[in-house]
Design a protein around this motif. Structure first.
Motif, mmCIF file in Angstrom:
data_model
loop_
_atom_site.group_PDB
_atom_site.id
_atom_site.type_symbol
_atom_site.label_atom_id
_atom_site.label_comp_id
_atom_site.label_asym_id
_atom_site.label_seq_id
_atom_site.Cartn_x
_atom_site.Cartn_y
_atom_site.Cartn_z
ATOM 1 N N CYS A 12 12.338 -50.284 12.435
ATOM 2 C CA CYS A 12 11.316 -50.103 11.395
ATOM 3 C C CYS A 12 11.812 -49.040 10.435
ATOM 4 C CB CYS A 12 9.997 -49.630 12.002
ATOM 5 S SG CYS A 12 9.223 -50.887 13.031
ATOM 6 N N LYS A 14 9.772 -46.872 9.126
ATOM 7 C CA LYS A 14 8.938 -45.688 9.394
ATOM 8 C C LYS A 14 8.091 -46.025 10.613
ATOM 9 C CE LYS A 14 5.965 -42.533 6.767
ATOM 10 N NZ LYS A 14 4.629 -42.596 7.331
ATOM 11 N N VAL A 15 7.771 -45.005 11.397
ATOM 12 C CA VAL A 15 6.986 -45.287 12.603
ATOM 13 C C VAL A 15 5.501 -45.043 12.324
ATOM 14 C CG1 VAL A 15 6.539 -44.532 14.979
ATOM 15 C CG2 VAL A 15 8.894 -44.841 14.179
ATOM 16 N N CYS A 16 4.688 -46.032 12.625
ATOM 17 C CA CYS A 16 3.251 -45.919 12.366
ATOM 18 C C CYS A 16 2.578 -45.057 13.436
ATOM 19 C CB CYS A 16 2.606 -47.297 12.332
ATOM 20 S SG CYS A 16 3.328 -48.376 11.090
ATOM 21 N N TYR A 18 0.024 -45.255 15.243
ATOM 22 C CA TYR A 18 -0.642 -45.841 16.417
ATOM 23 C C TYR A 18 0.294 -46.686 17.265
ATOM 24 C CZ TYR A 18 -0.343 -49.624 13.110
ATOM 25 O OH TYR A 18 0.159 -50.535 12.220
ATOM 26 N N CYS A 19 1.555 -46.827 16.851
ATOM 27 C CA CYS A 19 2.401 -47.898 17.400
ATOM 28 C C CYS A 19 3.118 -47.517 18.690
ATOM 29 C CB CYS A 19 3.435 -48.303 16.357
ATOM 30 S SG CYS A 19 4.507 -49.616 16.953
ATOM 31 N N PHE A 21 4.997 -50.084 20.219
ATOM 32 C CA PHE A 21 5.979 -51.164 20.413
ATOM 33 C C PHE A 21 7.380 -50.575 20.580
ATOM 34 C CE2 PHE A 21 3.104 -53.863 17.500
ATOM 35 C CZ PHE A 21 2.333 -54.241 18.581
ATOM 36 N N LYS A 23 10.517 -49.936 19.171
ATOM 37 C CA LYS A 23 11.098 -49.898 17.818
ATOM 38 C C LYS A 23 11.678 -48.516 17.573
ATOM 39 C CE LYS A 23 7.490 -47.359 17.081
ATOM 40 N NZ LYS A 23 6.797 -47.019 18.305
ATOM 41 N N GLY A 59 9.065 -57.805 16.151
ATOM 42 C CA GLY A 59 9.647 -56.470 16.228
ATOM 43 C C GLY A 59 8.649 -55.430 16.670
ATOM 44 N N GLY A 60 8.905 -54.196 16.263
ATOM 45 C CA GLY A 60 9.645 -53.777 15.103
ATOM 46 C C GLY A 60 9.252 -54.526 13.835
ATOM 47 N N THR A 61 10.133 -54.448 12.909
ATOM 48 C CA THR A 61 9.940 -55.133 11.631
ATOM 49 C C THR A 61 11.223 -55.870 11.258
ATOM 50 O OG1 THR A 61 8.626 -53.195 10.982
ATOM 51 C CG2 THR A 61 9.068 -54.828 9.281
ATOM 52 N N ASN A 94 6.804 -56.653 6.898
ATOM 53 C CA ASN A 94 5.932 -55.698 6.212
ATOM 54 C C ASN A 94 5.811 -56.140 4.758
ATOM 55 O OD1 ASN A 94 4.971 -53.959 8.113
ATOM 56 N ND2 ASN A 94 6.620 -52.471 7.878
ATOM 57 N N ARG A 131 1.410 -46.180 7.088
ATOM 58 C CA ARG A 131 1.899 -47.398 6.437
ATOM 59 C C ARG A 131 2.406 -47.049 5.039
ATOM 60 N NH1 ARG A 131 2.531 -51.347 9.922
ATOM 61 N NH2 ARG A 131 2.413 -52.790 8.188
HETATM 62 S S1 SF4 Z 1 6.422 -52.151 14.755
HETATM 63 FE FE1 SF4 Z 1 4.919 -52.410 13.127
HETATM 64 S S2 SF4 Z 1 3.254 -51.053 13.723
HETATM 65 FE FE2 SF4 Z 1 5.069 -50.414 14.898
HETATM 66 S S3 SF4 Z 1 6.034 -48.783 13.705
HETATM 67 FE FE3 SF4 Z 1 6.985 -50.725 13.113
HETATM 68 S S4 SF4 Z 1 5.806 -51.381 11.312
HETATM 69 FE FE4 SF4 Z 1 4.584 -49.840 12.357
#
Ligand code: SF4
Length: 369
Positions: A12, A14-16, A18-19, A21, A23, A59-61, A94, A131
């Motif tokens: 990604c 940038k790291v969100c 709340y995430c 996952f 990544k 992903g990830g993205t 994204n 975001r």
């Molecule tokens: S996987 Fe999605 S929600 Fe998680 S950090 Fe990456 S963009 Fe953000």
């Protein structure tokens, strides 16, 4: 029979907040090395793709890959998989990544379903969630996809955001239902451990919405989307007729799928296993012995079948489950009858399913399995 392939891209920009996952933010060099390994793993299974119906790049993205690397991945997928035989070929993105160039690339390599992570249209909430896109980015992304010929578009949204009011949710709903899209995934904000959100919560810097407000919001989401012609077919998923996610249905129906890439999970050849959840170790392992699996794990198949199946609003066919597992569900789980009498579950034409009231108490119901 293997009908679904999942491919994980754990990067990604940038790291969100709340995430949780799998990544990371990585250098170009690390991404290139990962791609080499991912393609190697893709090739390792090349004789198993004959019956594939869906491929999902998640992903990830995946759209955060430089466009030349993304094209390289798509070329390799096309080399090993007969794309024309796929019913669904999806990618997660994204909004600010989807240029017309990228949308055309998707279309060129047979991607026919694009999922866009939007979460909210409210600038303040977007900022808090970490975001990096704006509402205009979303509109441009949808526009570029439609121009490229891709019409099967999903948007991921989140409700019950920190300090979100019902009025703000209504505004988000108005925005999303007015887009020319086929599918909406609408999840509540979950407080996951090892996230910035969790840290802020543990420091008493933020509070989460009450369960009552969350339930009211969930009801509002369901009512609004249904009124706008979206079929509520899974706890958090809504689609226009005929646009249910074929790939995700395979998960919910407890059917076989193969995951490749770091951290991916599989249910394949009657066992569940996951790949190494670390890009460097995954890459090393594939280079050294071509074997990136970290663990095979046992799951209780009947439990999985019930938990996954009940997520679908159509419910679970209890005759099918009884004969598949040689059990009597209503005897094995006497709580089911209690839930039916409390109107949380309903049994109709042999299908056991959630009522609207039951949807709000899903975790309690799932806990019996
Ligand atoms: S996987 Fe999605 S929600 Fe998680 S950090 Fe990456 S963009 Fe953000």
């Amino acid at each position: 029979m293997l009908t679904a392939l999942y491919i994980h891209v754990p990067f990604c920009d940038k790291v969100c907040t709340y995430c949780d996952f799998h990544k990371e933010i990585a250098s170009l060099d690390k991404k290139k090395k990962y791609l080499v390994s991912l393609i190697k793993e893709l090739e390792n299974h090349k004789f198993e793709y004959n019956d594939l119906k869906t491929v999902y790049i998640g992903g990830g993205t995946p759209s955060s890959l430089p466009i030349n690397l993304l094209e390289e991945l798509l070329i390799q997928i096309k080399k090993y998989i007969n794309i024309k035989k796929l019913t669904e070929f999806s990618i997660e993105t994204n909004p600010n990544d989807i240029s017309i160039e990228m949308a055309n690339l998707f279309n060129k390599y047979g991607i026919n379903r694009v999922s866009i992570g939007v979460q909210t249209f409210n600038d303040n909430h977007l900022l808090f969630l970490g975001r990096t896109h704006s509402k205009e980015d979303v509109l441009n992304a949808v526009d570029n996809l439609l121009k490229s010929g891709i019409t099967n578009i999903n948007i991921d949204m989140i409700f019950s955001l920190v300090n979100q009011t019902m009025e703000e949710l209504v505004l988000d709903l108005e925005e999303v239902v007015n887009l020319p899209i086929k599918h909406i995934s609408y999840y509540s904000l979950i407080l996951e451990e090892k996230t910035k959100l969790h840290y802020l919560y543990s420091q008493n810097k933020i509070s989460m919405n009450s369960e009552d407000l969350e339930a009211l919001m969930y009801n509002r989401v369901i009512d609004t989307l249904k009124n706008k012609g979206f079929n509520h077919y899974e706890i958090s998923n809504f689609s226009k007729k005929g646009y249910e996610s074929i790939h995700n249905m395979i998960y919910w129906q407890n059917k076989q799928y193969l995951g490749i890439g770091s951290g991916s999970h599989s249910l394949y050849k009657d066992s569940r296993f996951s790949n190494i959840r670390n890009v460097r170790r995954y890459t090393k392992s594939l280079n050294e012995d071509g074997y990136p699996i970290s663990e095979a794990y046992e799951v209780e198949p009947l439990r999985e079948e019930m938990i996954m199946g009940l997520r679908l609003l159509a419910g679970v066919n209890i005759n099918f489950v009884n004969s598949k597992y040689n059990v009597d569900l209503l005897e094995l789980y006497p709580e089911i009858n209690d839930f039916i009498s409390k109107e949380l579950l309903v049994l109709e034409n042999d299908y056991l399913r959630f009522t609207r009231k039951g949807l709000l108490l899903g975790n309690i119901i799932f806990s019996i399995f």
